[in-house]
Motif scaffolding. Structure first.
Motif, short mmCIF file in Angstrom:
data_model
loop_
_atom_site.label_atom_id
_atom_site.label_comp_id
_atom_site.label_asym_id
_atom_site.label_seq_id
_atom_site.Cartn_x
_atom_site.Cartn_y
_atom_site.Cartn_z
N THR A 1 57.84 1.27 9.44
CA THR A 1 59.15 1.14 9.60
C THR A 1 59.51 -0.15 8.88
OG1 THR A 1 58.92 2.37 11.89
CG2 THR A 1 60.85 0.68 11.52
N VAL A 2 60.59 -0.33 8.58
CA VAL A 2 61.15 -1.35 7.74
C VAL A 2 60.80 -2.43 8.40
CG1 VAL A 2 63.10 -2.60 6.71
CG2 VAL A 2 62.87 -0.07 6.31
N ASP A 3 60.36 -3.50 7.80
CA ASP A 3 60.30 -4.77 8.52
C ASP A 3 59.22 -5.04 9.65
OD1 ASP A 3 62.10 -6.12 6.65
OD2 ASP A 3 63.89 -5.88 8.07
N ILE A 4 58.45 -4.24 9.72
CA ILE A 4 57.37 -4.00 11.06
C ILE A 4 56.22 -4.01 10.33
CG2 ILE A 4 56.64 -2.64 12.89
CD1 ILE A 4 59.24 -3.85 13.43
N PRO A 5 55.16 -4.62 10.59
CA PRO A 5 53.77 -4.69 9.97
C PRO A 5 53.06 -3.52 10.00
CG PRO A 5 53.99 -5.94 11.92
CD PRO A 5 55.31 -5.82 11.66
N THR A 6 52.44 -2.97 9.08
CA THR A 6 51.91 -1.72 9.10
C THR A 6 50.48 -1.91 8.57
OG1 THR A 6 53.85 -0.23 8.68
CG2 THR A 6 51.63 0.58 8.00
N GLY A 7 49.22 -1.74 9.14
CA GLY A 7 47.88 -1.66 8.68
C GLY A 7 47.71 -0.79 7.69
N THR B 1 47.50 -5.93 5.55
CA THR B 1 48.78 -5.78 6.42
C THR B 1 49.89 -5.63 5.45
OG1 THR B 1 47.78 -6.95 8.10
CG2 THR B 1 50.16 -6.58 8.16
N TRP B 2 50.72 -4.72 5.29
CA TRP B 2 51.90 -4.40 4.77
C TRP B 2 53.31 -4.44 5.64
CZ3 TRP B 2 53.66 1.13 3.34
CH2 TRP B 2 54.96 0.96 2.53
N GLN C 1 44.64 5.14 4.58
CA GLN C 1 45.04 5.49 6.07
C GLN C 1 46.26 4.39 6.47
OE1 GLN C 1 41.83 5.71 8.75
NE2 GLN C 1 40.58 6.74 7.15
N GLN C 2 46.81 4.50 7.27
CA GLN C 2 47.95 3.86 7.80
C GLN C 2 47.62 3.71 9.50
OE1 GLN C 2 51.28 6.27 6.37
NE2 GLN C 2 51.58 6.88 8.34
N SER C 3 48.18 2.49 10.07
CA SER C 3 47.83 2.15 11.21
C SER C 3 48.85 2.92 12.13
CB SER C 3 47.61 0.75 11.71
OG SER C 3 48.98 0.16 11.15
N VAL C 4 49.93 2.99 11.71
CA VAL C 4 51.09 3.47 12.69
C VAL C 4 51.31 5.00 12.30
CG1 VAL C 4 51.71 1.24 13.53
CG2 VAL C 4 52.84 2.23 11.34
#
Length: 591
Positions: A464-470, A505-506, A457-460
């Motif tokens: 997006t590039v250079d934006i943290p994704t859980g 966090t990616w 699962q992804q948080s957003v």
């Protein structure tokens, strides 16, 4: 020295002075001497113990701040004309509006800020947390919704043969209508029209004819001019090879067309038609031959779905019925077909079947709620429907909202009762799409669900590039999984109370399809910063509106005058101590 010890010592000293005054032979002015002694002791203690009081906190020049975020105008409302103005968007910075790179750092450097007024799309969730931790008075003024695609949703992973449904909302601020078009591989898949000056929901569909990671495009045209374009990435997996066992009490056109459709769509299927008592006609489609003379648990383990009519199931022996129920408990699905209001087998008795009135027994369209599809009229000599049941899920209804196909849980599997007959007439009239949609819905709903090795699962909604994704990974692995990405390895942390769930966090470093690997692999699409800008802005506005509403009560409390603790000046107690001691000395000399 602790305050308790000071108080005890002061009390002992006070008792000693009182005792000395009482024992004194000259008893003139005794009351005044006792009061002066008490005042001297109390003043001495107060010089050591800090005595504080509450007073209004002074307001500094930074007490009220106006924060301009992306989407706000440089024209500040008159209400905030005399307030200090800052912005996190470099394009809004002017001589009167100071640019700050980070709101949290700015708040830490200015602890005296008491009020923050947010204009524009708003701030992130963690910045809201920072504000509430500081207990700052906050107000938020939401802007108008941006034009374009403000909402969108679709399944990011489907299987070949499944329909791709795209839902969304387009905000049209023009006086002309806008045409929404779904394209893929240079072909127009579906389209719809948004009326002028409206915020309208839309729904588009297509049936992908290929597999693999694909990027469709959602385009908006006004007078044949492209005004908006967004990417719709979908990973199309190979079609699931649902294994089907088909039991029929007698040959017929319905069974013949269904067997032909299963073969054409590459379903591995075994068909057993009853010719006479104890004699069967067997047919094997896309799989090797197996013995179908007796239905056993070991035989049914090789199939995901059992399709049978009620009469064929009623002819099964007790051991065969027990084998079917055992496999239903393990997850196999049963599609039960009937053309009668009577329940012939134990499997159909959990449904209440009724014959519809004669005036309704005519050709009618069916509605597939799960797919939002209305079929061409289906002719039938008589119609049967299923009574509404709180423990059953309606899958297909007719134009009168009568339930034609219903589903009930049975162990880990499902029993789906189908009362629609003559579905092959769709094929004869050239409506193969209706036929495929109907039977695909039933088979996919009944199919034995494979338990995946892990779930991602992804948080957003839009990584997006250079934006943290859980990232959330559910896996049965006993060791902490390490997620490998193009940017390096991600170390996971275990979720409290959920031992099978791990988080990380990616920070994506480039756009496009990317493969993440942990206990298994998954493909995720990363968007450019400019992609889905209207949808991101709309989501940010909604989240800030919710945050502002949640903290409304706290904001009202913070509207009170801020208080601070101040210490009573020590010189006051020093003067009182000297005054009391001076009186005692003067009175003693006078006596």
């Amino acid at each position: 020295m602790k305050q308790e010890y000071i108080i005890i010592a002061s009390l002992l000293l006070l008792f000693f002075l009182i005792w000395k005054e009482i024992k004194r032979p000259l008893r003139a002015h005794l009351a005044l001497r006792l009061a002066a002694s008490a005042l001297a002791v109390v003043a001495l203690a107060c010089m050591i113990i800090p005595i504080t009081y509450s007073a209004p906190a002074p307001l500094s020049s930074f007490s009220e701040i106006v924060l301009l975020t992306t989407g706000s105008s440089k024209e500040i409302p008159e209400t905030y004309k005399n307030s200090k103005k800052i912005t996190t968007d470099a394009s809004l910075a002017t001589a009167a509006i100071s640019f700050i790179p980070d709101l949290s750092v700015f708040l830490s450097a200015h602890p005296d800020i008491s009020s923050l007024h947010i204009l524009g799309n708003g701030i992130s969730d963690h910045e809201w947390e920072r504000i509430t931790t500081r207990q700052i008075r906050v107000s938020y003024q939401a802007p108008s919704l941006p034009a374009g695609f403000i909402k969108a949703g679709w399944p990011h992973i489907i299987r070949h043969g499944d329909k791709l449904d795209i839902y969304g909302t387009y905000h049209n601020t023009d006086n002309d209508s806008v045409k929404i078009v779904l394209t893929g591989l240079g072909t127009v898949m579906d389209s719809t029209t948004i009326t002028k000056d409206s915020s309208q929901h839309f729904q588009l569909h297509c049936l992908p004819a290929h597999t693999g990671a694909t990027v469709y495009e959602l385009q908006a045209f006004k007078e044949n001019k492209l005004v908006a374009e967004e990417k719709v990435p979908v990973n199309i997996l190979p079609g699931s090879r649902t294994r089907i066992l088909f039991l029929s009490s007698s040959p017929g056109f319905e069974n013949k067309f269904l067997a032909s459709w299963l073969y054409q769509n590459n379903y591995p299927a075994a068909v057993r038609n009853t010719v006479s008592q104890g004699k069967y006609e067997q047919q094997f489609l896309n799989l090797p031959a197996v013995g179908l003379q007796h239905i056993s648990s070991s035989l049914l383990e090789n199939f995901d779905v059992l399709i049978a009519d009620d009469l064929a199931l009623s002819a099964l022996g007790s051991n065969e019925v027990a084998a079917v129920r055992a496999q239903l408990n393990k997850g196999m699905g049963l599609i039960l077909q009937t053309d009668s209001a009577a329940s012939l087998s134990g499997f159909s008795r959990s449904f209440a079947i009724k014959k519809q009135a004669v005036q309704h027994a005519s050709a009618r369209a069916l509605v597939l709620p799960g797919q939002g599809t209305k079929t061409k009229p289906l002719p039938a000599e008589q119609w049967f429907s299923i009574s509404h049941d709180p423990y059953a899920q309606p899958l297909v209804t007719d134009e009168q909202a009568s339930v034609i196909v219903s589903s009930r849980l049975s162990g880990e599997g499902r029993i789906i009762l189908n009362t629609a007959a003559y579905t092959y007439s769709w094929v004869l009239s050239g409506n193969e799409e209706n036929y495929s949609a109907f039977w695909s819905l039933l088979i996919n709903k009944a199919s034995r669900q494979a338990r995946p090795q892990s779930k991602w699962q992804q948080s957003v909604a839009f990584p997006t590039v250079d934006i943290p994704t859980g990232l959330v990974l559910e896996t049965t692995s006993e060791q902490p999984p390490i997620i490998k990405t193009d940017a390096g390895e991600l170390y996971t942390t275990q979720t409290p109370y959920l031992p099978d769930t791990w988080m990380a966090t990616w920070w994506p470093v480039h756009a496009g399809w990317q493969t993440l690997s942990g206990s298994d692999t998954v493909s995720m699409y990363v968007f450019e910063k400019g992609d889905w800008s209207s949808a991101k802005a709309s989501e940010l506005i909604n989240r800030n509106t919710v945050h502002a509403a949640q903290y409304k009560s706290a904001i009202e409390k913070q509207n009170e005058v801020r208080q601070q603790e101040k210490r009573v000046p020590v010189f006051i107690f020093y003067i009182a101590f000297l005054g009391a001691c001076t009186y005692l000395w003067w009175e003693g000399k006078r006596a």
